[in-house]
Structure formats: structure tokens, C-alpha cells
Design a protein around this motif. Structure first.
Motif, PDB file in Angstrom:
ATOM      1  N   TYR A  30     -49.467   0.200 -35.143  1.00 30.83           N
ATOM      2  CA  TYR A  30     -48.895   1.169 -33.636  1.00 30.83           C
ATOM      3  C   TYR A  30     -47.902   0.333 -33.298  1.00 30.83           C
ATOM      4  N   PHE A  31     -48.686  -1.551 -32.997  1.00 34.66           N
ATOM      5  CA  PHE A  31     -47.462  -2.182 -32.214  1.00 34.66           C
ATOM      6  C   PHE A  31     -45.571  -1.515 -32.701  1.00 34.66           C
ATOM      7  N   LYS A  32     -45.844  -2.301 -34.003  1.00 32.33           N
ATOM      8  CA  LYS A  32     -44.489  -2.381 -34.957  1.00 32.33           C
ATOM      9  C   LYS A  32     -44.146  -1.140 -34.642  1.00 32.33           C
ATOM     10  N   THR A  33     -44.661  -0.280 -34.602  1.00 34.22           N
ATOM     11  CA  THR A  33     -43.903   1.199 -34.463  1.00 34.22           C
ATOM     12  C   THR A  33     -43.807   1.644 -33.299  1.00 34.22           C
ATOM     13  N   LEU A  34     -44.427   0.770 -32.053  1.00 39.62           N
ATOM     14  CA  LEU A  34     -43.981   1.560 -30.663  1.00 39.62           C
ATOM     15  C   LEU A  34     -41.867  -0.345 -30.818  1.00 39.62           C
ATOM     16  N   ILE A  35     -42.531  -0.707 -30.907  1.00 38.97           N
ATOM     17  CA  ILE A  35     -40.730  -1.267 -31.314  1.00 38.97           C
ATOM     18  C   ILE A  35     -40.198  -0.937 -32.371  1.00 38.97           C
ATOM     19  N   ALA A  36     -40.711  -0.210 -33.162  1.00 38.06           N
ATOM     20  CA  ALA A  36     -39.152   0.662 -33.657  1.00 38.06           C
ATOM     21  C   ALA A  36     -39.141   1.605 -33.471  1.00 38.06           C
ATOM     22  N   LYS A  37     -40.220   2.745 -32.281  1.00 38.19           N
ATOM     23  CA  LYS A  37     -39.470   3.600 -31.319  1.00 38.19           C
ATOM     24  C   LYS A  37     -38.335   3.582 -30.671  1.00 38.19           C
ATOM     25  N   GLY A  38     -38.282   2.211 -29.923  1.00 37.36           N
ATOM     26  CA  GLY A  38     -38.007   1.674 -29.189  1.00 37.36           C
ATOM     27  C   GLY A  38     -36.636   1.333 -29.437  1.00 37.36           C
ATOM     28  N   ILE A  39     -35.934   0.470 -30.566  1.00 39.33           N
ATOM     29  CA  ILE A  39     -35.196   0.277 -31.614  1.00 39.33           C
ATOM     30  C   ILE A  39     -34.430   1.688 -31.853  1.00 39.33           C
ATOM     31  N   LEU A  40     -34.722   2.804 -31.857  1.00 34.58           N
ATOM     32  CA  LEU A  40     -34.456   3.999 -32.038  1.00 34.58           C
ATOM     33  C   LEU A  40     -33.664   4.108 -30.282  1.00 34.58           C
ATOM     34  N   PHE A  41     -34.714   4.182 -30.011  1.00 34.38           N
ATOM     35  CA  PHE A  41     -34.378   4.726 -28.357  1.00 34.38           C
ATOM     36  C   PHE A  41     -32.878   3.982 -27.521  1.00 34.38           C
ATOM     37  N   ASN A  42     -33.625   2.691 -27.742  1.00 33.76           N
ATOM     38  CA  ASN A  42     -31.965   1.845 -27.704  1.00 33.76           C
ATOM     39  C   ASN A  42     -30.950   2.158 -28.200  1.00 33.76           C
ATOM     40  N   THR A  43     -30.851   1.966 -29.778  1.00 36.80           N
ATOM     41  CA  THR A  43     -30.062   2.686 -30.322  1.00 36.80           C
ATOM     42  C   THR A  43     -29.275   3.751 -29.944  1.00 36.80           C
ATOM     43  N   GLY A  91     -22.151  11.090 -17.014  1.00 33.84           N
ATOM     44  CA  GLY A  91     -23.440  11.462 -15.801  1.00 33.84           C
ATOM     45  C   GLY A  91     -24.767  11.300 -16.496  1.00 33.84           C
ATOM     46  N   TYR A  92     -26.148  10.957 -16.018  1.00 32.23           N
ATOM     47  CA  TYR A  92     -27.686  12.195 -16.094  1.00 32.23           C
ATOM     48  C   TYR A  92     -27.219  11.385 -17.706  1.00 32.23           C
ATOM     49  N   LYS A  93     -27.261  10.118 -17.473  1.00 29.02           N
ATOM     50  CA  LYS A  93     -27.448   9.475 -19.431  1.00 29.02           C
ATOM     51  C   LYS A  93     -28.647   8.767 -19.887  1.00 29.02           C
ATOM     52  N   ALA A  94     -29.476   8.392 -18.824  1.00 32.40           N
ATOM     53  CA  ALA A  94     -31.319   8.022 -18.753  1.00 32.40           C
ATOM     54  C   ALA A  94     -31.986   9.985 -19.564  1.00 32.40           C
ATOM     55  N   ASN A  95     -31.387  11.222 -19.494  1.00 29.31           N
ATOM     56  CA  ASN A  95     -31.542  12.685 -19.479  1.00 29.31           C
ATOM     57  C   ASN A  95     -31.018  12.944 -20.593  1.00 29.31           C
ATOM     58  N   VAL A  96     -30.226  12.774 -20.789  1.00 23.33           N
ATOM     59  CA  VAL A  96     -29.190  13.086 -22.202  1.00 23.33           C
ATOM     60  C   VAL A  96     -30.263  11.490 -23.015  1.00 23.33           C
ATOM     61  N   VAL A  97     -30.007  10.777 -23.592  1.00 22.92           N
ATOM     62  CA  VAL A  97     -30.994  10.086 -24.179  1.00 22.92           C
ATOM     63  C   VAL A  97     -32.408   9.990 -24.586  1.00 22.92           C
ATOM     64  N   ALA A  98     -33.389  10.867 -23.594  1.00 21.92           N
ATOM     65  CA  ALA A  98     -34.988  11.753 -23.406  1.00 21.92           C
ATOM     66  C   ALA A  98     -34.601  12.750 -24.080  1.00 21.92           C
ATOM     67  N   TYR A  99     -34.126  13.454 -23.936  1.00 23.55           N
ATOM     68  CA  TYR A  99     -33.860  14.806 -24.810  1.00 23.55           C
ATOM     69  C   TYR A  99     -32.742  14.657 -25.889  1.00 23.55           C
ATOM     70  N   THR A 100     -32.125  13.283 -26.134  1.00 24.86           N
ATOM     71  CA  THR A 100     -31.584  13.463 -27.397  1.00 24.86           C
ATOM     72  C   THR A 100     -32.898  12.923 -28.458  1.00 24.86           C
ATOM     73  N   THR A 136     -26.852   6.773 -41.468  1.00 24.62           N
ATOM     74  CA  THR A 136     -27.269   7.819 -41.232  1.00 24.62           C
ATOM     75  C   THR A 136     -27.670   8.386 -39.876  1.00 24.62           C
ATOM     76  N   LEU A 137     -29.247   7.613 -39.741  1.00 21.82           N
ATOM     77  CA  LEU A 137     -29.613   7.866 -37.979  1.00 21.82           C
ATOM     78  C   LEU A 137     -28.556   8.072 -37.219  1.00 21.82           C
ATOM     79  N   ILE A 138     -27.983   7.269 -37.278  1.00 25.91           N
ATOM     80  CA  ILE A 138     -26.786   6.741 -36.254  1.00 25.91           C
ATOM     81  C   ILE A 138     -26.102   7.849 -35.747  1.00 25.91           C
ATOM     82  N   GLU A 139     -26.035   9.047 -36.954  1.00 31.01           N
ATOM     83  CA  GLU A 139     -25.026   9.938 -36.681  1.00 31.01           C
ATOM     84  C   GLU A 139     -25.480  11.283 -36.653  1.00 31.01           C
ATOM     85  N   ALA A 140     -27.076  10.999 -36.897  1.00 25.97           N
ATOM     86  CA  ALA A 140     -27.399  12.145 -36.365  1.00 25.97           C
ATOM     87  C   ALA A 140     -27.169  12.338 -35.102  1.00 25.97           C
ATOM     88  N   LEU A 141     -27.983  10.699 -34.487  1.00 25.10           N
ATOM     89  CA  LEU A 141     -28.008  10.707 -33.002  1.00 25.10           C
ATOM     90  C   LEU A 141     -27.140  11.114 -32.319  1.00 25.10           C
TER      91      LEU A 141
END
Length: 588
Positions: free
Chosen positions: A472-485, A497-506, A532-537
Motif C-alpha cells: 500500500y505504501f509503495k503504491t501510495l508513493i507511486a500515485k504521488g509520483i504520477l500526480f506530481n508529474t 489558473g485553476y491548476k490544482a483543479n486541472v491536475v486533480a481532474y486529469t 507514454t504516460l507523460i504524453e497521455a497526461l
């Protein structure tokens, strides 16, 4: 003083360090960190960053807090200096900062939003202030600074029906709050002198070492008047009560107040309260009846919605003369028991509810387990070819990292601590909640603010009985890396503007498209995501921007629109036929 200087220096170094990996500017990071502490200090329940200034007109704003049912707006204005020496902040500059916040408010009421780009976060705030001008009764302007300010603030003023108060939080007050448990105004209610109404309670016969208990009746008018003065501080130590108060005013309570006020006592369950100490008078030695003169640290632990409903009636000039509320008061003898007792009262009082929220404190077993895992799980070396050298530091209580760093007794040990626990790998419990809620497709909840999102995240954790382990902990950190990217990608788009909203919704729509299935362990092993994931995001965030800035009703406040579940539901509908990446491309 040397400790204060050392603290100030560490605080600034943390901000500078975070700026190296963050998409925020230095001042925004400062404001975000400082306001986080102000939530703990009960200065506000939540906040949203909003960096805007008009130099020529003396307007500046850095963050705000607004809770509909409390009719209170808090505007935060920053005075930030990235010099490593602690400077003094004089009265002239301090008052200038207060005025810049007040100018933003006044200008907003006169149509400031018409001069701001609609994509700017400040547009939403100006629109919100203008739209709610008639209902805002209290405006708090808080200046935050990493300097040492003069202890002088402007007098309270009245702007129409709005009371404007001024507050200063400088680096010294923050230091006192963190290390000396000072800085927060003491919640002291004087019934006899301030409210000029007696509160008489009967003491229950049981005697024990932990608490004294009293029962009685409080008038609806007195309860509403106390709430009018202290607002959310009366209830915010208990999350459930806070959410009760935030919820829409209960129709049944409202109808009873307006149509059958004399039946209120019969229909309503009353309120449970707790106090750190009490000043009582016992007029008759032969009767266990006490007159309450003063309560220190009074908190409504159960009955938030009753209180908010009475206040709502009070401010709308509905008579409360015939409304009385059953009251239970628990006075704690030993302060160390307070949090546990608040948690238990809430749990037992709400045991009939579907969700059991026992404790949202940092001492919850969920956070303690994550903290323990973070101290033992090492980050894999690059390519898994060498030994691990660092860990992710889970901060279950704000300031824990700073305290742990300063606890190291020598420079060599401090350096080793930083090497093993780099500041770029620090994750707080509210940040973790943001990662999880985005991935679990609650972007509208994330958009409500860090603290509100955290509360709802913990509801889901309790409901689903989540027990974190190493995976769970490793997955949590991985989700964080995805979010921060994703955060960095969105910043690079310069949407405005609305960067925080755009990131959460994306992140949420990315999860939706992939049915929540990507290879998180691979992200953990590589501490990054593949191209490939960066391109998708990068593609998806443009769809997100287009969606949230074009609500069904033209002129809708975008910040408020992003908080609605309808916004998320519509987005999913639009994207349901969007083709996900090929499975092999969706893994790292």
C-alpha cells in the motif's frame, strides 16, 4: 532568540528546497506551509491559495478561506522575505499589508472581477465576494510573515454589516505555536459578564479522576450568540460536528424553530460539549446546582447542525425566545485525555450512522502504520543495481520532519538525516489524501481544499477498513509520483489558473480511462513514469481544461463548479469513449 533564528532559517531552507521540485513559486510554498499550520492553530478550517496583486492600486492577496454557513471570509496576505536573516517588520509596512487585503475585498464588491482574467483563481474569489456581499458578516484579514512583526494591528472596523478584524502571524508567533503551544487566542466564554445570561447546570453524582459531568438547558438565543462570536472554533476540534454544521441547514430543525418553537426541547436531542476548565459558582450548598460563570476551551462535540441551524435563524431575525436546548457539559480534569474523549463522544453519539468516524487525529492507527512503514522502506536504487540510500518520510503530524531534523545532535547526523530523508521525498497526510482521492476519482472533493478532502478521505478509509502494508505504501508513493508529474505538465501548459483543479481532474480521468489499473510497482521501482504516460497526461489535461472552464451555465464560478460532483459526472460522460493507451503502453 537563537532558537527562533535557527527555526526561521530551517523554515526558509525547507521552502527553498521544496521549490527545487515544486511547480509553485517560493512565496506560494511559504503561504501553503504557513496556512497549513494555521489550520492546526484553528485560525481557519481550510484554505485555498490565490496569488494576486495590483501594485499600483495597493491590492494583494495570497490565500483565502470561505465557509458558506459561517458567513466568514478570511483573506491571507503574505509578507515573505527569502533573506536568511530574520528582519523586522515595522508598523508602516504591516498596515500596508492589511490595507492591501482590505483593498482586494472592497474592490471585489465594486466589480474587480471584470478586470481579472476569468482563468485566474482571483477571478473566482472576487466573484465569490461580490456574489455573497450581503451575507458576509465577518471579514478576517490575516498577515503572515517570516519576519518579526511589531505587535500592533489596526482597530476593528465596520463596512456596512461586515465586521473587519485584523490578525498577525509572524515567524515568532509560529515558533511559539509549534514549540511552546502558544499563539492561538484562548477560547474563553464569560457567561455572566459578556453574554449577561445565566447558565445553570446540575452536577451528576459520579466522581472520578478523569472528568466532571453536568447537565442542563441553554437558551437557543445564548447558544446562537456564542456561535456568532466564535464561529467554527466552537466545533472544529471535532470533525463530525464540523461537517454537521457545514451541511445544509436541517429542514426539520428550521421548521420547528419557526412554527413550533415551544416543541424544540421535545424534538431535539440537544448538544454534547466538552471544556478544558470551568469557573463555577454554587449558590446553595445543599443542592448540586452550579452557575457557570466561565468556560475555557469549550467545544461542541455533538450537535453541530443544531447549533448552526439556531445561528441561521438568529441571523435572519427569527425569534429564539421560546427555544431551549438540552446541554451536557464534560469538564476534563486531565488535558491529555481531551482528544480521546472528544473522539469517543463523537463515535458513541453517532453510532447509528453508517460511517463511523472514530478519530481523524494524527494518532490514528492508519497514519501511525504509514509512518512506521516510511521509516523502514528504502527507495530502490536506480535500475535496482545498487544499495538503497533514501526513504520517503511520511509526516503524520505537521512539523514532524522539522522536529526530527533538529533532534539530530551534530552536523554530521543532520547531513545523514537529510541524505536518507531528502526534503523532496517528504509526504504529509493531507498530501497523501490528495493523491489517493484523485486516483480514486473524487476530483470534486479534492477541489474543496486539503482539509475537507482529508476528512472525506478518512471516511472512505474507515468505511473500507483499509489497513496499510508495504505494498500500500509503495503504491501510495507511486500515485504521488504520477500526480506530481501531472502537476509539472499542467504548469508547463500555462493555462493561467485553476491548476490544482486541472491536475486533480486529469489524474482522475486518467484513472477512469484505465479502470484504475496501471503498474504502480514499476513506477515505485523507477521512481518515475515513462514517456507514454507523460504524453497521455499531457493530452488529457487539455481536455480537462476545456471541460472545467466551460460549465453548462455560462458565468458559473469555475472554482465552485469544480467542487460539484456534477462537474465530474459530466466529464466522465464526455470521456467514456476515449480510447486508453494499449495495455503494454500503460505500464512502465
Amino acid at each position: 532568540m537563537s532558537d527562533l533564528v535557527s527555526f526561521s532559517k530551517s523554515f526558509l531552507e525547507d521552502i527553498i528546497e521544496e521549490s527545487k521540485t515544486s511547480t509553485f513559486q517560493l512565496e506560494d510554498i511559504f503561504v501553503d506551509r504557513f496556512c497549513g499550520y494555521l489550520v492546526d492553530a484553528e485560525e481557519c478550517f481550510d484554505y485555498q491559495l490565490c496569488n494576486y496583486k495590483k501594485k499600483g492600486r495597493g491590492i494583494k492577496i495570497n490565500a483565502y478561506s470561505y465557509v458558506d454557513d459561517f458567513d466568514t471570509v478570511t483573506l491571507f496576505v503574505s509578507d515573505f522575505d527569502n533573506l536568511k536573516s530574520v528582519r523586522k517588520l515595522g508598523k508602516k509596512t504591516l498596515f500596508k499589508r492589511f490595507n492591501s487585503g482590505l483593498n482586494f475585498y472592497k474592490s471585489s464588491l465594486k466589480g474587480l472581477k471584470g478586470q481579472i482574467e476569468e482563468s485566474d483563481d482571483a477571478f473566482s474569489l472576487a466573484d465569490l465576494l461580490e456574489s455573497n456581499a450581503n451575507s458576509i458578516r465577518k471579514l478576517k484579514i490575516v498577515v503572515i510573515t517570516n519576519s518579526i512583526a511589531v505587535n500592533d494591528v489596526p482597530e476593528d472596523i465596520k463596512l456596512g454589516n461586515t465586521l473587519v478584524t485584523h490578525h498577525i502571524w509572524d515567524i515568532e508567533r509560529l515558533y511559539q505555536f509549534i514549540y511552546e503551544n502558544k499563539g492561538t487566542e484562548e477560547l474563553k466564554i464569560n457567561f455572566t459578564d459578556e453574554f449577561i445570561e445565566e447558565l445553570n447546570l446540575i452536577k451528576t453524582p459520579d466522581c472520578n479522576e478523569i472528568y466532571d459531568s453536568y447537565v442542563g438547558v441553554i437558551s437557543g438565543k445564548l447558544l446562537a450568540e456564542i456561535y456568532d462570536k466564535w464561529g467554527q472554533r466552537l466545533i472544529e476540534r471535532n470533525v463530525r460536528s464540523f461537517l454537521q454544521a457545514k451541511a445544509q441547514i436541517n429542514k426539520g430543525i428550521r421548521d420547528t424553530i419557526t412554527k413550533e418553537a415551544h416543541m424544540f426541547m421535545a424534538y431535539n436531542n440537544g448538544i454534547s460539549t466538552i471544556a478544558e476548565s470551568a469557573v463555577l459558582n454554587k449558590p446553595n450548598n445543599n443542592v448540586e446546582m452550579y452557575q457557570v460563570k466561565e468556560l475555557i476551551g469549550w467545544q461542541i462535540v455533538n450537535g453541530g447542525q443544531t447549533t448552526a441551524s439556531l445561528y441561521n435563524a438568529y441571523k435572519n431575525d427569527v425569534s429564539l425566545d421560546r427555544v431551549f436546548v438540552q446541554l451536557k457539559l464534560t469538564v476534563i480534569k486531565e488535558k491529555s485525555h481531551i482528544d480521546n474523549i472528544i473522539s469517543s463522544i463523537s463515535r458513541y453519539a453517532n453510532s447509528q450512522n453508517k460511517i463511523t468516524m472514530s478519530d481523524f487525529s494524527a494518532n490514528d492507527i492508519f497514519h501511525v502504520t504509514l509512518e512506521n512503514l516510511s521509516r523502514t522502506i528504502w527507495v530502490p536504487s536506480v535500475g535496482l543495481k545498487g544499495k538503497a540510500e533514501s526513504k520517503w518520510f511520511y509526516e503524520r503530524a505537521r512539523g514532524q520532519y522539522l522536529v526530527e531534523y533538529n533532534r539530530q545532535i551534530s552536523k554530521a547526523k543532520k547531513d545523514l538525516f537529510l541524505k536518507q530523508n531528502p526534503k523532496s521525498q517528504l509526504i504529509s497526510k493531507t498530501i497523501a489524501a490528495k493523491y489517493e482521492m484523485s486516483w480514486n476519482q473524487y476530483p470534486h472533493t479534492v477541489s474543496k481544499g486539503a482539509e475537507t478532502n482529508f476528512v472525506e478521505f478518512m471516511e472512505l478509509i474507515k468505511e473500507n477498513k483499509v489497513k496499510p502494508d508495504a505494498d500500500y505504501f509503495k503504491t501510495l508513493i507511486a500515485k504521488g509520483i504520477l500526480f506530481n508529474t501531472c502537476d509539472k505538465i499542467v504548469k508547463g501548459k500555462n493555462f493561467g489558473g485553476y491548476k490544482a483543479n486541472v491536475v486533480a481532474y486529469t489524474v482522475a480521468i486518467f484513472s477512469f480511462i484505465h479502470n484504475k489499473e496501471i503498474d504502480f510497482i514499476s513506477i515505485w521501482n523507477n521512481q518515475g513514469i515513462e514517456d507514454t504516460l507523460i504524453e497521455a497526461l499531457s493530452t488529457l489535461c487539455e481536455y480537462t481544461w476545456e471541460h472545467i472552464t466551460n460549465p453548462p451555465v455560462a458565468g458559473t464560478n469555475i472554482t465552485q463548479w469544480c467542487k460539484k460532483e456534477e462537474c465530474w459526472t459530466l466529464f466522465k460522460g464526455k470521456m467514456k469513449n476515449f480510447k486508453p493507451l494499449e495495455r503494454e503502453k500503460a505500464t512502465c
